[in-house]
Scaffold this active site. Sequence first.
Site, PDB file in Angstrom:
ATOM      1  CB  CYS A  83     -35.545  -4.500 -25.605  1.00 22.17           C
ATOM      2  SG  CYS A  83     -35.132  -3.911 -23.970  1.00 22.17           S
ATOM      3  CD  GLU A  84     -34.306 -11.516 -25.712  1.00 21.79           C
ATOM      4  OE1 GLU A  84     -33.201 -12.070 -25.617  1.00 21.79           O
ATOM      5  OE2 GLU A  84     -35.258 -12.026 -26.331  1.00 21.79           O
ATOM      6  CG  HIS A  85     -31.349  -7.361 -23.448  1.00 14.15           C
ATOM      7  ND1 HIS A  85     -30.903  -6.913 -24.669  1.00 14.15           N
ATOM      8  CD2 HIS A  85     -31.103  -8.693 -23.419  1.00 14.15           C
ATOM      9  CE1 HIS A  85     -30.410  -7.925 -25.353  1.00 14.15           C
ATOM     10  NE2 HIS A  85     -30.518  -9.017 -24.619  1.00 14.15           N
ATOM     11  CG  HIS A  86     -32.973  -2.808 -20.315  1.00 11.22           C
ATOM     12  ND1 HIS A  86     -32.194  -2.895 -21.457  1.00 11.22           N
ATOM     13  CD2 HIS A  86     -32.108  -2.767 -19.268  1.00 11.22           C
ATOM     14  CE1 HIS A  86     -30.919  -2.892 -21.115  1.00 11.22           C
ATOM     15  NE2 HIS A  86     -30.831  -2.822 -19.801  1.00 11.22           N
ATOM     16  CD  GLN A 124     -34.255  -3.181 -35.018  1.00  8.61           C
ATOM     17  OE1 GLN A 124     -34.432  -2.371 -34.121  1.00  8.61           O
ATOM     18  NE2 GLN A 124     -33.836  -2.822 -36.214  1.00  8.61           N
ATOM     19  CG  HIS A 152     -33.773  -0.442 -29.729  1.00 15.20           C
ATOM     20  ND1 HIS A 152     -33.851  -1.782 -29.454  1.00 15.20           N
ATOM     21  CD2 HIS A 152     -33.772  -0.328 -31.074  1.00 15.20           C
ATOM     22  CE1 HIS A 152     -33.884  -2.460 -30.596  1.00 15.20           C
ATOM     23  NE2 HIS A 152     -33.834  -1.592 -31.585  1.00 15.20           N
ATOM     24  CB  CYS A 154     -33.552  -0.408 -23.511  1.00 20.13           C
ATOM     25  SG  CYS A 154     -32.905  -0.932 -25.110  1.00 20.13           S
TER      26      CYS A 154
END
Length: 196
Positions: A83-86, A124, A152, A154
């Site tokens: 994931c690009e956030h975490h 996603q 996920h 995260c």
Amino acid sequence: MADNDKPTRDQAEAAVRTLLSWAGDNPGREGLLDTPKRVVEAYGDWFSGYDEDPGDYLQRTFEEVEGYDEMIVLRDIEFESHCEHHMAPIIGKAHVGYLPDGKVVGISKLARVVETYARRLQVQEKMTAQIAQVIQDVLQPRGVGVVIEGAHECMTTRGVHKRGVSMITSKMLGSFREDARTRAEFLQFIDVGPGR
């Protein structure tokens, strides 16, 4: 990012050492000496999708299919993304279907398209749309359907710590979006959900 803007391997390894120190450990201790090198190698593998154009995999098609014009579905394409956030793993399966319009592509190429997008930092929903759109743009079929199921990390290893949760996203284009019967047939073929 231009190649001349890309950090060097030494800079990447130094960044890993900084993170190890920030986490509270000693990057100079025996067990961590080779960790920066290993992490950089792992990143090279995990994010190799940035070096590939997924549309290239769909360029070689076959037209000698004896007039076959029914749905083609490849299901249970396992993938690993982040994931690009975490930058935490997303582990899941993709299901891809299309209605050809005179040409088909080798099924391994569909799996490679999924793999290329998965090997990038992702959300996603975006990955689902990207896969469907590149198939539509390159093959120009009568319709495309993509469904992705993902767990996920995260959410399971940090934050709310909820295990056993999966997210399902879909993108339907052309006849998969416009014709409820086509969409239902695709969803029946892939049989998404628990207990299948």
